[in-house]
Design a protein around this motif. Structure first.
Motif, PDB file in Angstrom:
ATOM      1  N   LEU A   1       0.834  -1.197   0.000  1.00 40.58           N
ATOM      2  CA  LEU A   1       0.000   0.000   0.000  1.00 40.58           C
ATOM      3  C   LEU A   1       0.869   1.248   0.000  1.00 40.58           C
ATOM      4  N   LYS A   2       1.935   1.235   0.757  1.00 44.94           N
ATOM      5  CA  LYS A   2       2.841   2.391   0.776  1.00 44.94           C
ATOM      6  C   LYS A   2       3.399   2.642  -0.614  1.00 44.94           C
ATOM      7  N   ASN A   3       3.757   1.597  -1.329  1.00 38.28           N
ATOM      8  CA  ASN A   3       4.272   1.750  -2.687  1.00 38.28           C
ATOM      9  C   ASN A   3       3.206   2.362  -3.604  1.00 38.28           C
ATOM     10  N   LEU A   4       1.960   1.902  -3.481  1.00 37.12           N
ATOM     11  CA  LEU A   4       0.882   2.507  -4.266  1.00 37.12           C
ATOM     12  C   LEU A   4       0.795   4.001  -3.979  1.00 37.12           C
ATOM     13  N   LEU A   5       0.775   4.346  -2.696  1.00 38.19           N
ATOM     14  CA  LEU A   5       0.646   5.750  -2.314  1.00 38.19           C
ATOM     15  C   LEU A   5       1.854   6.571  -2.750  1.00 38.19           C
ATOM     16  N   ASP A   6       3.032   5.974  -2.731  1.00 38.05           N
ATOM     17  CA  ASP A   6       4.237   6.692  -3.153  1.00 38.05           C
ATOM     18  C   ASP A   6       4.183   7.091  -4.623  1.00 38.05           C
ATOM     19  N   HIS A   7       3.415   6.362  -5.420  1.00 40.18           N
ATOM     20  CA  HIS A   7       3.299   6.681  -6.839  1.00 40.18           C
ATOM     21  C   HIS A   7       2.266   7.778  -7.115  1.00 40.18           C
ATOM     22  N   LEU A   8       1.714   8.363  -6.062  1.00 38.61           N
ATOM     23  CA  LEU A   8       0.761   9.460  -6.206  1.00 38.61           C
ATOM     24  C   LEU A   8       1.439  10.770  -5.817  1.00 38.61           C
ATOM     25  N   ASP A   9       0.805  11.864  -6.161  1.00 38.12           N
ATOM     26  CA  ASP A   9       1.261  13.167  -5.687  1.00 38.12           C
ATOM     27  C   ASP A   9       0.030  13.980  -5.299  1.00 38.12           C
ATOM     28  N   SER A  10       0.260  15.018  -4.514  1.00 40.97           N
ATOM     29  CA  SER A  10      -0.874  15.771  -3.981  1.00 40.97           C
ATOM     30  C   SER A  10      -1.697  16.435  -5.080  1.00 40.97           C
ATOM     31  N   ALA A  11      -1.094  16.783  -6.210  1.00 42.61           N
ATOM     32  CA  ALA A  11      -1.860  17.394  -7.299  1.00 42.61           C
ATOM     33  C   ALA A  11      -2.960  16.453  -7.800  1.00 42.61           C
ATOM     34  N   LEU A  12      -2.751  15.167  -7.694  1.00 42.30           N
ATOM     35  CA  LEU A  12      -3.705  14.167  -8.167  1.00 42.30           C
ATOM     36  C   LEU A  12      -4.807  13.880  -7.149  1.00 42.30           C
ATOM     37  N   VAL A  13      -4.469  13.928  -5.863  1.00 44.12           N
ATOM     38  CA  VAL A  13      -5.409  13.451  -4.845  1.00 44.12           C
ATOM     39  C   VAL A  13      -5.873  14.496  -3.843  1.00 44.12           C
ATOM     40  N   ALA A  14      -5.297  15.675  -3.860  1.00 45.39           N
ATOM     41  CA  ALA A  14      -5.642  16.690  -2.865  1.00 45.39           C
ATOM     42  C   ALA A  14      -7.148  16.931  -2.827  1.00 45.39           C
ATOM     43  N   GLY A  15      -7.711  16.861  -1.636  1.00 46.79           N
ATOM     44  CA  GLY A  15      -9.125  17.133  -1.440  1.00 46.79           C
ATOM     45  C   GLY A  15     -10.054  15.958  -1.628  1.00 46.79           C
ATOM     46  N   LYS A  16      -9.558  14.831  -2.134  1.00 48.18           N
ATOM     47  CA  LYS A  16     -10.420  13.653  -2.281  1.00 48.18           C
ATOM     48  C   LYS A  16     -10.542  12.984  -0.924  1.00 48.18           C
ATOM     49  N   PRO A  17     -11.748  12.893  -0.377  1.00 49.82           N
ATOM     50  CA  PRO A  17     -11.884  12.283   0.945  1.00 49.82           C
ATOM     51  C   PRO A  17     -11.604  10.787   0.914  1.00 49.82           C
ATOM     52  N   ALA A  18     -11.130  10.278   2.048  1.00 49.94           N
ATOM     53  CA  ALA A  18     -10.809   8.855   2.162  1.00 49.94           C
ATOM     54  C   ALA A  18     -11.362   8.287   3.457  1.00 49.94           C
ATOM     55  N   ALA A  19     -11.903   7.088   3.352  1.00 56.87           N
ATOM     56  CA  ALA A  19     -12.286   6.289   4.516  1.00 56.87           C
ATOM     57  C   ALA A  19     -11.166   5.281   4.732  1.00 56.87           C
ATOM     58  N   LEU A  20     -10.855   5.000   5.990  1.00 55.83           N
ATOM     59  CA  LEU A  20      -9.747   4.107   6.314  1.00 55.83           C
ATOM     60  C   LEU A  20     -10.233   2.840   7.000  1.00 55.83           C
ATOM     61  N   VAL A  21      -9.606   1.722   6.615  1.00 58.22           N
ATOM     62  CA  VAL A  21      -9.936   0.405   7.160  1.00 58.22           C
ATOM     63  C   VAL A  21      -8.640  -0.295   7.537  1.00 58.22           C
ATOM     64  N   ALA A  22      -8.604  -0.884   8.723  1.00 55.97           N
ATOM     65  CA  ALA A  22      -7.450  -1.679   9.152  1.00 55.97           C
ATOM     66  C   ALA A  22      -7.943  -3.043   9.619  1.00 55.97           C
ATOM     67  N   ALA A  23      -7.172  -4.066   9.309  1.00 51.17           N
ATOM     68  CA  ALA A  23      -7.483  -5.424   9.750  1.00 51.17           C
ATOM     69  C   ALA A  23      -6.316  -5.935  10.578  1.00 51.17           C
ATOM     70  N   SER A  24      -6.641  -6.504  11.725  1.00 47.71           N
ATOM     71  CA  SER A  24      -5.585  -7.015  12.596  1.00 47.71           C
ATOM     72  C   SER A  24      -6.031  -8.327  13.220  1.00 47.71           C
ATOM     73  N   GLY A  25      -5.137  -8.918  13.967  1.00 41.91           N
ATOM     74  CA  GLY A  25      -5.418 -10.207  14.580  1.00 41.91           C
ATOM     75  C   GLY A  25      -6.091 -10.128  15.934  1.00 41.91           C
ATOM     76  N   SER A  26      -6.220  -8.926  16.488  1.00 41.44           N
ATOM     77  CA  SER A  26      -6.812  -8.819  17.820  1.00 41.44           C
ATOM     78  C   SER A  26      -7.751  -7.621  17.912  1.00 41.44           C
ATOM     79  N   PRO A  27      -8.683  -7.661  18.865  1.00 43.14           N
ATOM     80  CA  PRO A  27      -9.642  -6.559  19.006  1.00 43.14           C
ATOM     81  C   PRO A  27      -8.979  -5.221  19.340  1.00 43.14           C
ATOM     82  N   ARG A  28      -7.801  -5.230  19.877  1.00 42.69           N
ATOM     83  CA  ARG A  28      -7.121  -3.984  20.241  1.00 42.69           C
ATOM     84  C   ARG A  28      -6.196  -3.488  19.129  1.00 42.69           C
ATOM     85  N   GLY A  29      -6.117  -4.235  18.046  1.00 37.01           N
ATOM     86  CA  GLY A  29      -5.214  -3.878  16.957  1.00 37.01           C
ATOM     87  C   GLY A  29      -5.831  -2.914  15.967  1.00 37.01           C
TER      88      GLY A  29
END
Length: 172
Positions: free
Chosen positions: A84-112
């Motif tokens: 994912l970091k590599n995907l994001l590194d191939h972007l620049d702010s001129a392309l994505v500035a102002g586009k809202p994002a929802a975030l999702v994380a998956a982990s192995g524990s309820p506290r993760g």
């Protein structure tokens, strides 16, 4: 169009499943979606030459076509995936500035997941992408082992995340 970006290489992993849950919410509201994963594009590691230029163009075009993003990643050592970091590194702010994002994380524990969400939020902030307040952290305990059904609590949280992104993108 809402672009769902999966930072997991596993098509049936928790991250993919959580993004599918959000995607269903967006589609039920009548919105077009596109889902991509870290393996969708043949991207070189950022900064190592121009190999994979067609993949970079396709990735950037998918992002450019989107009015909003839903970005998910498994938690790896307290952060999000290198893919994912590599995907994001191939972007620049001129392309994505102002586009809202929802975030999702998956982990192995309820506290993760919290460190992963914070790390994604930090990187997106540097790209001038407003990550919405609502976020989703999933773990195996959020699903019934026998039926595969998400818990009612997680379903309600997913509804809040979907509504928050649609509202922020002006699609509500």
């Amino acid at each position: 169009m809402i672009l769902l970006v999966c930072g997991s290489p596993r098509p049936q992993g928790q991250t993919s499943q959580a993004l599918r849950l959000l995607e269903a919410r967006f589609q039920q509201s009548g919105h077009l979606t596109q889902r991509v994963c870290v393996g969708t594009f043949d991207l070189p590691i950022y900064g190592l030459g121009n190999g994979g230029a067609a993949g970079v163009r396709a990735w950037r075009q998918a992002v450019d076509s989107a009015s909003a993003l839903a970005i998910g990643s498994p938690e790896y050592h307290g952060s999000f995936s290198a893919g994912l970091k590599n995907l994001l590194d191939h972007l620049d702010s001129a392309l994505v500035a102002g586009k809202p994002a929802a975030l999702v994380a998956a982990s192995g524990s309820p506290r993760g997941g919290m460190a992963t969400l914070a790390a994604m939020r930090h990187v997106l902030r540097s790209l001038h992408v407003p990550a919405i307040v609502e976020q989703l952290a999933v773990c195996p305990q959020d699903r019934d082992a026998s039926s595969g059904r998400w818990s009612n609590e997680l379903l309600m949280q997913a509804d809040c995340v979907a509504a928050g992104l649609l509202r922020q993108a002006g699609h509500a």
